[in-house]
Design an enzyme around this catalytic site. Structure first.
Site: not given
Length: 539
Positions: A165-167, A169, A317
């Site tokens: 879980a990212a910022s 999606a 990134d």
């Protein structure tokens, strides 16, 4: 201090205008929604923007009035500045944690910049693990709206529990009807509306801060991040980036880019091949798997050096969560590159000049560095390029990768004390956006290689090798004459050998200087001891 000073009145106007902007941005993004949903979106946007405006205003006022009257570049000034940095970083952390989504991404972005003060980097770095998964019901609704109503017709199985879980999606594991195992990246519902509101507010705040306090200019940061986040929200573009990178590294067996399944990919859903692996900084896993961290670090630096200096198409990134190390029987390991949302197509002239800059920094060709500084738009600050990238001062005599001598360190410390916040703002504003991207990427790579226990010398020499390769003409062995290809290949190899010989000479000179200093110190001690003995013998 007057209660109703000009600055206080100006700040009140800023808050009022900012709130109006938040309402405007919120309404402009909800034209297709019904009245109830539009009202809910507007209220939600107002709350988020109000928190941001009040937090940033408080931070700016803290800087202004805590440092008011302090003499710059004194020890007391630096101590107070560090205290304000720490308080402000904690306020920003709380803002990011409450607003989530875009703000967590912004906090991660700021923490990854090498120009960010240490107090901010250390506090905001905790945001890397702050993402909270979205309920599967909302994720399922996103899948249905993007891929169709019958999910069971597309997947044999779909895990409801996300594997990441990212910022912006989260990722779920699934098996297609063809028995292929895939990773499905699903964008959070309503994210686009929030991002447009938040970028509007952030842009307004950065401009306002520059107006109220000219020495604190952050418009370059807001602009760069705004471009980055909008690119990352388009998963179709991310899929194209992945395929282009896979093509660039198709001859490199150490790099793997997961395959894209286009029939299950939209702007908000990305379906890719599932790849096993552990984070690139998981040293314990590498030891258990018999993988040497130093070899992983070398491969990693080579991959990104090739992206920057040769391809000019850069993954923006490269934090540890986006690079996996997977055991491989053929090569020992494979680097799996994930999350291709943030990419930068470097300007060709910039790429070539950046290659020249690295060659000049390694040989300490001061005239060339100053000349390139003019092209990059920072003639006044170009003498700091060697310090930023190689850890050496502009006129250093120390060996590459060995840092600076104590005398060089003292001189540089005195010089840096004269720099003001306005100088740093001016430097960052003047740099091309391509330069900001390579700076950020280089900072993230340094952090990873440091964890893997390798010296910065490895990174610097690798950059030098690929800078020479990138500055030579791009030839295609399939279409260009073999003799021409062989000639430029040999020329590049000889140039790199020449560069290594120069470095060896600098290292030998540095070692000789250290030896002479040691011999001189030894002789002084000997003569001092002899003199002391004579004085004792003849009172």
């Amino acid at each position: 201090m007057k209660i109703f000073s000009f600055r206080r009145v100006a700040t009140l106007c800023v808050l009022t205008t900012g709130t109006g902007l938040a309402f405007k941005a919120s309404n402009s993004n909800s034209n297709s929604l019904d009245v109830e949903e539009k009202f809910r979106t507007t209220i939600h946007g107002f709350r988020r923007s109000s928190r941001a405006i009040s937090t940033i205003s408080l931070i700016v006022l803290d800087y202004k009035y805590s440092l008011n009257g302090e003499v710059a570049n004194t020890e007391e000034y630096r101590l107070k500045l560090s205290e304000v940095h720490l308080r402000s970083a904690k306020r920003l952390l709380k803002l990011c944690q409450v607003n989530k989504g875009f703000y967590i991404k912004a906090g991660q972005f700021a923490a990854s910049l090498r120009q960010t003060p240490n107090e901010y980097s250390s506090i905001l770095s905790s945001l890397q693990d702050q993402a909270v998964p979205c309920p599967f019901k909302d994720i399922k609704d996103m899948l249905i709206s993007n891929l169709g109503s019958d999910i069971s017709a597309m997947f044999l199985s779909l895990d409801e529990q996300p594997i990441a879980a990212a910022s912006i999606a989260q990722v779920h594991r699934a098996i297609l009807k063809s028995n292929k195992e895939v990773a499905i990246k699903v964008q959070y519902p309503g994210l686009m509306q929030n991002v447009k509101i938040d970028t509007t507010v952030m842009s307004f705040l950065s401009r306002t801060i520059s107006w109220l306090f000219p020495e604190y200019r952050f418009e370059w940061l807001a602009s760069e991040f705004g471009k980055t986040i909008l690119l990352e929200l388009d998963f179709l573009q991310e899929a194209r980036n992945a395929e282009r990178t896979a093509e660039n590294f198709k001859k490199n067996n150490l790099v793997k880019i997961p395959r894209v399944y286009w029939e299950f990919t939209t702007r908000q859903v990305l379906t890719m091949e599932f790849c096993e692996g552990h984070k690139v900084d998981d040293i314990e896993f590498m030891k258990q798997s018999g993988i040497e961290p130093s070899k992983v670090a070398k491969a990693l630096v080579e991959v990104f050096a090739e992206m920057v200096f040769v391809h000019g198409f850069l993954h923006g990134d490269p934090h540890p969560g986006n690079i996996l190390v997977s055991p491989d029987n053929l090569n020992g390991f494979t680097l799996v590159l994930l999350d291709h949302g943030i990419y930068k197509q470097l300007d060709e002239e910039f790429r070539l000049n950046y290659c020249q800059l690295w060659k000049a920094m390694i040989t300490l060709d001061t005239n060339k560095i100053l000349q390139l500084g003019e092209w990059f738009g920072v003639p006044k600050y170009s003498k700091y390029f060697p310090l930023i990238f190689t850890g050496r001062s502009f006129d250093s005599t120390s060996a590459l990768g060995m840092g600076m001598s104590n005398e060089e360190r003292r001189n540089l410390k005195q010089e840096l004390k004269l720099l003001k916040m306005e100088d740093i703002s001016s430097f960052m504003e003047s740099l091309p956006s391509d330069f900001l991207t390579v700076l950020r990427t280089d900072g993230l790579l340094r952090s990873i290689t440091r964890k893997l226990g390798v010296s910065q010398r490895l990174r610097i020499l690798t950059y030098a090798k690929f800078a020479l390769h990138g500055s030579s003409p791009k030839l295609n062995p399939a279409t260009d004459p073999i003799v021409k290809v062989a000639y430029f290949s040999l020329k590049t190899s000889l140039s790199y050998l020449h560069l290594r010989l120069i470095l060896a000479g600098i290292e030998a000179l540095s070692s000789f200087q250290k030896f002479m200093y040691f011999t001189y110190s030894l002789c002084r001690r000997y003569f001092h001891a002899m003199k002391s003995m004579q004085m004792l013998s003849f009172p």
